[in-house]
Design a protein around this motif. Sequence first.
Motif, PDB file in Angstrom:
ATOM      1  N   GLU A 119       0.830  -1.147  -0.128  1.00  0.00           N
ATOM      2  CA  GLU A 119      -0.024  -0.038   0.062  1.00  0.00           C
ATOM      3  C   GLU A 119       0.870   1.256  -0.173  1.00  0.00           C
ATOM      4  O   GLU A 119       0.519   2.035  -0.616  1.00  0.00           O
ATOM      5  CB  GLU A 119      -0.989  -0.115   1.053  1.00  0.00           C
ATOM      6  N   GLY A 120       1.883   1.208   0.894  1.00  0.00           N
ATOM      7  CA  GLY A 120       2.825   2.367   0.710  1.00  0.00           C
ATOM      8  C   GLY A 120       3.376   2.406  -0.583  1.00  0.00           C
ATOM      9  O   GLY A 120       3.884   3.627  -0.962  1.00  0.00           O
ATOM     10  N   ALA A 121       3.898   1.498  -1.132  1.00  0.00           N
ATOM     11  CA  ALA A 121       4.518   1.685  -2.432  1.00  0.00           C
ATOM     12  C   ALA A 121       3.429   2.166  -3.476  1.00  0.00           C
ATOM     13  O   ALA A 121       4.047   3.085  -4.275  1.00  0.00           O
ATOM     14  CB  ALA A 121       4.944   0.239  -3.081  1.00  0.00           C
ATOM     15  N   GLN A 122       2.085   2.109  -3.323  1.00  0.00           N
ATOM     16  CA  GLN A 122       1.334   2.550  -4.353  1.00  0.00           C
ATOM     17  C   GLN A 122       1.058   4.002  -4.188  1.00  0.00           C
ATOM     18  O   GLN A 122       0.955   4.925  -5.136  1.00  0.00           O
ATOM     19  CB  GLN A 122      -0.132   2.053  -3.922  1.00  0.00           C
ATOM     20  N   LEU A 123       1.217   4.530  -2.881  1.00  0.00           N
ATOM     21  CA  LEU A 123       1.311   6.002  -2.495  1.00  0.00           C
ATOM     22  C   LEU A 123       2.548   6.638  -3.115  1.00  0.00           C
ATOM     23  O   LEU A 123       2.481   7.630  -3.903  1.00  0.00           O
ATOM     24  CB  LEU A 123       1.376   6.182  -1.139  1.00  0.00           C
ATOM     25  N   VAL A 124       3.777   6.048  -3.214  1.00  0.00           N
ATOM     26  CA  VAL A 124       4.911   6.629  -3.606  1.00  0.00           C
ATOM     27  C   VAL A 124       4.763   6.514  -5.352  1.00  0.00           C
ATOM     28  O   VAL A 124       5.333   7.614  -5.719  1.00  0.00           O
ATOM     29  CB  VAL A 124       6.099   5.505  -3.303  1.00  0.00           C
ATOM     30  N   ILE A 125       4.310   5.744  -5.853  1.00  0.00           N
ATOM     31  CA  ILE A 125       4.128   5.469  -7.271  1.00  0.00           C
ATOM     32  C   ILE A 125       3.155   6.648  -7.806  1.00  0.00           C
ATOM     33  O   ILE A 125       3.331   7.411  -8.767  1.00  0.00           O
ATOM     34  CB  ILE A 125       3.723   4.230  -7.822  1.00  0.00           C
ATOM     35  N   ALA A 126       2.105   6.937  -6.850  1.00  0.00           N
ATOM     36  CA  ALA A 126       1.171   8.067  -7.381  1.00  0.00           C
ATOM     37  C   ALA A 126       2.102   9.259  -7.075  1.00  0.00           C
ATOM     38  O   ALA A 126       1.697  10.232  -7.827  1.00  0.00           O
ATOM     39  CB  ALA A 126      -0.078   8.200  -6.498  1.00  0.00           C
ATOM     40  N   LEU A 127       2.572   9.705  -5.943  1.00  0.00           N
ATOM     41  CA  LEU A 127       3.423  10.925  -5.658  1.00  0.00           C
ATOM     42  C   LEU A 127       4.667  11.146  -6.738  1.00  0.00           C
ATOM     43  O   LEU A 127       4.682  12.291  -7.105  1.00  0.00           O
ATOM     44  CB  LEU A 127       3.832  10.980  -4.409  1.00  0.00           C
ATOM     45  N   ALA A 128       5.093  10.122  -7.258  1.00  0.00           N
ATOM     46  CA  ALA A 128       6.343  10.224  -8.267  1.00  0.00           C
ATOM     47  C   ALA A 128       5.597  10.800  -9.700  1.00  0.00           C
ATOM     48  O   ALA A 128       6.557  11.211 -10.321  1.00  0.00           O
ATOM     49  CB  ALA A 128       6.890   8.599  -8.342  1.00  0.00           C
TER      50      ALA A 128
END
Length: 527
Positions: free
Chosen positions: A85-94
Amino acid sequence: MSGSEGSGKSGLLAWLVHHGSQRGAPAERAVHAVTPGAGRSLSGTVWSLAEQLGVVARDPEELVTVLGRDRRRTVIVLPDLHEGEGAQLVIALARLEHLRLIVESRSGSPAHQQLVDSGCAELDLDLEQWRDQRRFEQWQASLPNGEGSTVPGPADPVVDLSDPVAVCAADPWQVTAAYESDGETDHGGLRAAWWRAGQSLCREQSPASRALSLLCVLGDSADPRLAPALAELAAEADWSVEWSRVRGDMAPPWPGAVTSLALGEGPLAGCLLVTGPGGIVKALDLADASPHGRLPHGRREPADMTVMADGTVLLLDETGHIHAESSWAVRPTGSGIARLLDDSPTDTQRLLSAVQECVGTALTSTAGPGLGTVALGDTSGTVRTIGDSTDSAALHEGPVNALAVLSIPVDGETSVPLIYSGGADGTVRAWAPGHAPMPAPLVQRSCPVICLDAALTDSGPSLVVAWNDGAVQWIQCETGTQQTLSPGPPVRSVALDSDGRVFIGMDEALTCLIPQQAPTGSGPSTS
């Protein structure tokens, strides 16, 4: 930044954050937000990042949206990220080109796999070209008290998630993670209230302040034992809750999401007017928010609202145009035949005609000896007045976001308007038409003003200001007394009455509070 457990990821990242967070660090190396233990709780990560970056966000989607509006280069560091879930947040912010993210993730973890698949650059500390094993071991041995060791620390203490006193006193990040993992139980409504208050609960504060925030958003379907327990704990807080209406409340009913608030005048005296999505204007009793009537606006979405002395409601739509609704206004006096014979426009009609030709970003009005005064702000930072006073002044660099006006008595018979203006430039300024604006801002912060209101109370003029970072600041202008509250959700509008009651409108709650008297100058810095 990847690698196996004990490969030195945390040490390298700590060194980077230390040097990037120092005062005077070069802009290209500055770190703006870091969230230790990012994988512990997705909601906690979102709230922590929002808090450090001066915005309000309740979930990952809202965080991406609000950060997308500010195009300044921003560097975010997320250590210890291992869950997907945290990785999905990172990908969206990136996907936001002005953001730079540095993420630590253990090789082989769900987050690591997703990040590798997203095409990000990877520094794998298990590879020999990135390691000097002898120097690493020397560094690890030099750390005091075993820092850098992979031996786990003590487990977090267990918190009773149904006990409001325990929840308010515990580590808020631990409580957030526990509520996030325990999605099956609402704990009598305490979990729902924690989720509504959200980001504000994780600030450094007393248990009494957390209890106050929970009390503001506790629904009437919650366990009836919660409200008294929270009220007792919140008795030492800087504010007291008069009432609150939360999504789902039935008695009185929640009035809906708020886009604008205004105090009633004339036949609407004693009422709080509320607009929301759909263009409906609702009149609520100031004492308990019970409904008194509604007025379908039926045009565009209202963005701002003010009430004239005769009860006419002026609505500013999202395009900047003004519409007048007179359904609640006082009717003209005189016989029907006399009114038919005299077809000339009234003073009020002439004022409304002049106002409706204008376009602006913020709106307010006050009564006066004649027509009264309407003030309008625009995108250039200029405020202009129409009616008894006709003048203009450039008050801000950038758009005017909010206006309030007081009619200040000069002697027993006359009064003059005093305008308070809040801008996207983070300043609140005062201006009396016919005079030069005050040279220095009344208040200045590093984030935009969202909305404000002013009232003449027994202690003189008072002001309430809501900021982009979620803070609501009450100021007693003559003494400098201040109190600040962060209710949690984004604040859409505020209102202030002559009794000192502060009304705060949000998407899922409308609450009425009274600031407690504090020593002069108390509250956070206005810089």
